[in-house]
Design an enzyme around this catalytic site. Structure first.
Site, PDB file in Angstrom:
ATOM      1  N   GLU A  76      11.242  -3.902   5.444  1.00 26.77           N
ATOM      2  CA  GLU A  76      10.198  -3.341   6.309  1.00 26.77           C
ATOM      3  C   GLU A  76      10.579  -3.327   7.790  1.00 26.77           C
ATOM      4  O   GLU A  76       9.784  -2.923   8.626  1.00 26.77           O
ATOM      5  CB  GLU A  76       8.888  -4.113   6.108  1.00 26.77           C
ATOM      6  CG  GLU A  76       8.330  -4.009   4.705  1.00 26.77           C
ATOM      7  CD  GLU A  76       7.873  -2.605   4.321  1.00 26.77           C
ATOM      8  OE1 GLU A  76       7.718  -1.750   5.213  1.00 26.77           O
ATOM      9  OE2 GLU A  76       7.669  -2.364   3.125  1.00 26.77           O
TER      10      GLU A  76
ATOM     11  N   TYR B 290       0.805  -1.225   0.000  1.00 26.39           N
ATOM     12  CA  TYR B 290       0.000   0.000   0.000  1.00 26.39           C
ATOM     13  C   TYR B 290       0.836   1.271   0.000  1.00 26.39           C
ATOM     14  O   TYR B 290       0.295   2.370  -0.004  1.00 26.39           O
ATOM     15  CB  TYR B 290      -0.900   0.014   1.240  1.00 26.39           C
ATOM     16  CG  TYR B 290      -0.130  -0.159   2.528  1.00 26.39           C
ATOM     17  CD1 TYR B 290       0.437   0.932   3.178  1.00 26.39           C
ATOM     18  CD2 TYR B 290       0.076  -1.433   3.068  1.00 26.39           C
ATOM     19  CE1 TYR B 290       1.171   0.764   4.344  1.00 26.39           C
ATOM     20  CE2 TYR B 290       0.810  -1.602   4.232  1.00 26.39           C
ATOM     21  CZ  TYR B 290       1.349  -0.501   4.863  1.00 26.39           C
ATOM     22  OH  TYR B 290       2.082  -0.671   6.012  1.00 26.39           O
ATOM     23  N   GLY B 291       2.151   1.155  -0.007  1.00 23.05           N
ATOM     24  CA  GLY B 291       2.994   2.342   0.129  1.00 23.05           C
ATOM     25  C   GLY B 291       4.132   2.383  -0.864  1.00 23.05           C
ATOM     26  O   GLY B 291       3.944   2.159  -2.055  1.00 23.05           O
TER      27      GLY B 291
ATOM     28  N   LEU C 285       6.402   0.511  -1.791  1.00 26.72           N
ATOM     29  CA  LEU C 285       6.734  -0.663  -2.616  1.00 26.72           C
ATOM     30  C   LEU C 285       5.945  -0.678  -3.929  1.00 26.72           C
ATOM     31  O   LEU C 285       6.298  -1.415  -4.852  1.00 26.72           O
ATOM     32  CB  LEU C 285       6.422  -1.958  -1.853  1.00 26.72           C
ATOM     33  CG  LEU C 285       7.287  -2.269  -0.635  1.00 26.72           C
ATOM     34  CD1 LEU C 285       6.726  -3.481   0.113  1.00 26.72           C
ATOM     35  CD2 LEU C 285       8.734  -2.506  -1.027  1.00 26.72           C
TER      36      LEU C 285
END
Length: 131
Positions: A71, A8-9, A11
């Site tokens: 992450e 969602y970000g 990546l």
């Protein structure tokens, strides 16, 4: 072994860490329950009301292990991890109703800016930030 992963970000394609997803197989766009916050140069996903916009990919064990490092996941130590991989249910898209994994932010969020609409790409356009 193959794993399905919701991202969602940073990546996502076109954003700062997209190269980390090279070799993954795109499954499709998706939404999950939750909310996003701005934690600096990237978003954080929190459990809760709302919807988060993202994409689902298939990755193998080795790729997932590399993403865990990116992450800030410390295997076996949630307290030391920046994000923690958790299972969530897909609300829309080709895998609607299925369970996938995603990275949930794992640090205090005091002072973080909410991203009310849950779409990180839209948010960085709105605030004029590079990904």
């Amino acid at each position: 072994m193959q794993h399905t992963l919701f991202i969602y970000g940073t990546l996502m394609p076109g954003l700062r860490l997209e190269a980390e997803m090279h070799g993954a197989r795109f499954v499709g766009p998706a939404h999950i329950a939750g909310r996003l916050i701005d934690v600096g140069r990237y978003p954080g996903l929190l459990q809760g009301d709302g919807q988060v916009t993202g994409e689902v990919y298939e990755v193998d064990d080795a790729h997932l292990a590399r993403l865990d490092e990116v992450e800030g996941v410390v295997p076996g130590d949630r307290n030391a991890s920046q994000y923690w991989r958790e299972e969530v249910t897909v609300l829309s898209g080709p895998l609607q109703g299925q369970h996938v994994q995603t990275y949930v932010y794992n640090h205090p969020v005091d002072g973080c800016t909410p991203i009310p609409h849950g779409d990180y790409r839209r948010y960085i356009r709105e605030v004029g930030r590079d990904s």
